[in-house]
Design a protein around this motif. Structure first.
Motif: not given
Ligand code: GLY
Length: 376
Positions: A142, A148, A237, A247, A251, A254
């Motif tokens: 992740d 991010k 991913k 996002e 997104r 996730l």
């Protein structure tokens, strides 16, 4: 009145590669020598207190032996350190040691390290290059991929941050062998999440191969299985991130399990590891999906069974009250017009896209509370 038009159209190429392999320090050094990052004079190796001892000193030494100017900056291990104070402390240390725009950050560690170091890279001198060298399954699955970056605040997790892509990601499978069992298991929660959102076959693979990774409290770590799950995590991913980096909608998938999971994690004062809380959140959101007649009872039970076999407790801890948990969920970044939104499953391997096109939806508080009670 005078008007002036600022023309600032840009085509940005943030592509990068992810290298999955074993003991990748030499690969990293070779890449740097071959000009992976242009115009860099100094490297800042950012890590935490655990990884510093295990791998940081060695990487620092290897970089120096190969002629790179490099310093190491470390902070106390754990999600609690992922905060604005630690960010400011490291930034001050970087400035004191004359790091500037010609610097590059190497984030060496797990999720907390890559979130924090990536955030520093994105704001230091208005943005410098960074590389992620992942040493945990959790960050391989992740945090180290997808760009991010964030810190937590007392009110909410991950709400202060940026989207900022690394120049390259290294996933070192050898480092998984030195992980405490809880840390490895924590990474499996994100792995199971990936299977739930977009790959039924991968879910079946995990059901069949779990014993090649972990049996009760013992790490097995069959090399081929490790490599396969590392690759699948990246593929799943990236299929999402490539289509919706910032996002705007997709997104959000996730985030399956995260609305509830993140709230539990924060309310446990980070005593629960991220994946431990996410596993509970995953089951919670699967349960809500079942209540709303999206997934079947059988599919919900399969998710529960896989999470249980992995060794998760899957309970909302008793020291967290219903009201506290509900209130904390309101700090989730998907909240719109003051309402909590959840990502829900249509079946294993498919997230529900609702009639309005969104991949998350408002859920009645009564259902949320009912579900919390069932998970006591
Ligand atoms: N951890 C969720 C995401 O990267 O979007």
């Amino acid at each position: 009145m005078t008007k002036f038009h600022v023309e600032l159209k840009r085509v940005v190429d943030n592509s990068y590669s992810i290298e999955i392999g074993r003991s990748l320090f030499n690969t990293l050094i070779k890449d740097l020598k071959n000009g992976l990052i242009k115009g860099v004079e100094k490297y800042a190796l950012i890590t935490d207190s655990n990884v510093k001892e295990k791998y940081g000193n060695k990487l620092l030494n290897d970089l120096k032996l190969n002629g790179f100017t490099c310093s190491m900056f470390s902070f106390p291990a754990g999600e609690k350190s992922k905060n604005r104070d630690i960010k400011a402390q490291i930034e001050d240390q970087l400035l004191e040691q004359s790091f500037g725009r010609d610097s590059c950050i190497i984030a060496l560690g797990g999720g907390a390290v890559s979130d924090l170091a990536g955030f520093i890279a994105s704001t230091f001198c208005r943005g410098i290059e960074y590389i992620n060298y992942s040493t945990t399954l959790l960050s391989a699955a992740d945090a180290s991929v997808g760009g991010k970056t964030a810190v937590n605040t007392p009110v909410a997790t991950n709400l202060i941050g940026t989207f900022y892509q690394p120049k390259k990601v290294y996933i070192d499978l050898d480092t998984w062998f030195t992980l405490p069992i809880r840390e490895f298991r924590s990474g499996l929660a994100e792995t199971i999440k990936h299977a739930c959102i977009s790959d039924h076959q991968f879910f079946e693979y995990l059901e069949k191969h779990l014993d090649k990774l972990i049996i009760s409290d013992q790490l097995i770590l069959d090399p081929k299985t490790c490599e396969y799950i590392a690759l699948k995590n990246c593929q799943i991913k990236y299929e999402v991130v490539e289509r919706d980096e910032k996002e705007t909608n997709l997104r959000q998938v996730l985030n399956l399990g995260h609305t509830c999971g993140r709230a539990i994690e924060a309310l446990s004062n980070y005593e629960l590891l991220h994946g431990e809380a996410i596993a509970t959140g995953l089951l919670f959101q699967s349960n809500v999906s079942k209540k709303l007649n999206l997934i079947t009872e059988d599919e919900h039970n399969r998710i529960k069974e896989l999470l249980t076999r992995t060794g998760f407790k899957l309970e909302v801890p008793n020291y967290i009250s219903n009201l506290e948990l509900l209130q904390k969920m309101y700090t989730d970044k998907k909240v719109r017009n003051g309402k909590i939104r959840f990502v829900l499953l249509e079946r294993i391997g498919k997230v529900k896209q609702f009639e309005d096109g969104w991949f998350s939806t408002y859920v009645d508080e009564q259902i949320i509370l009912e579900t919390i009670n069932e998970m006591r």
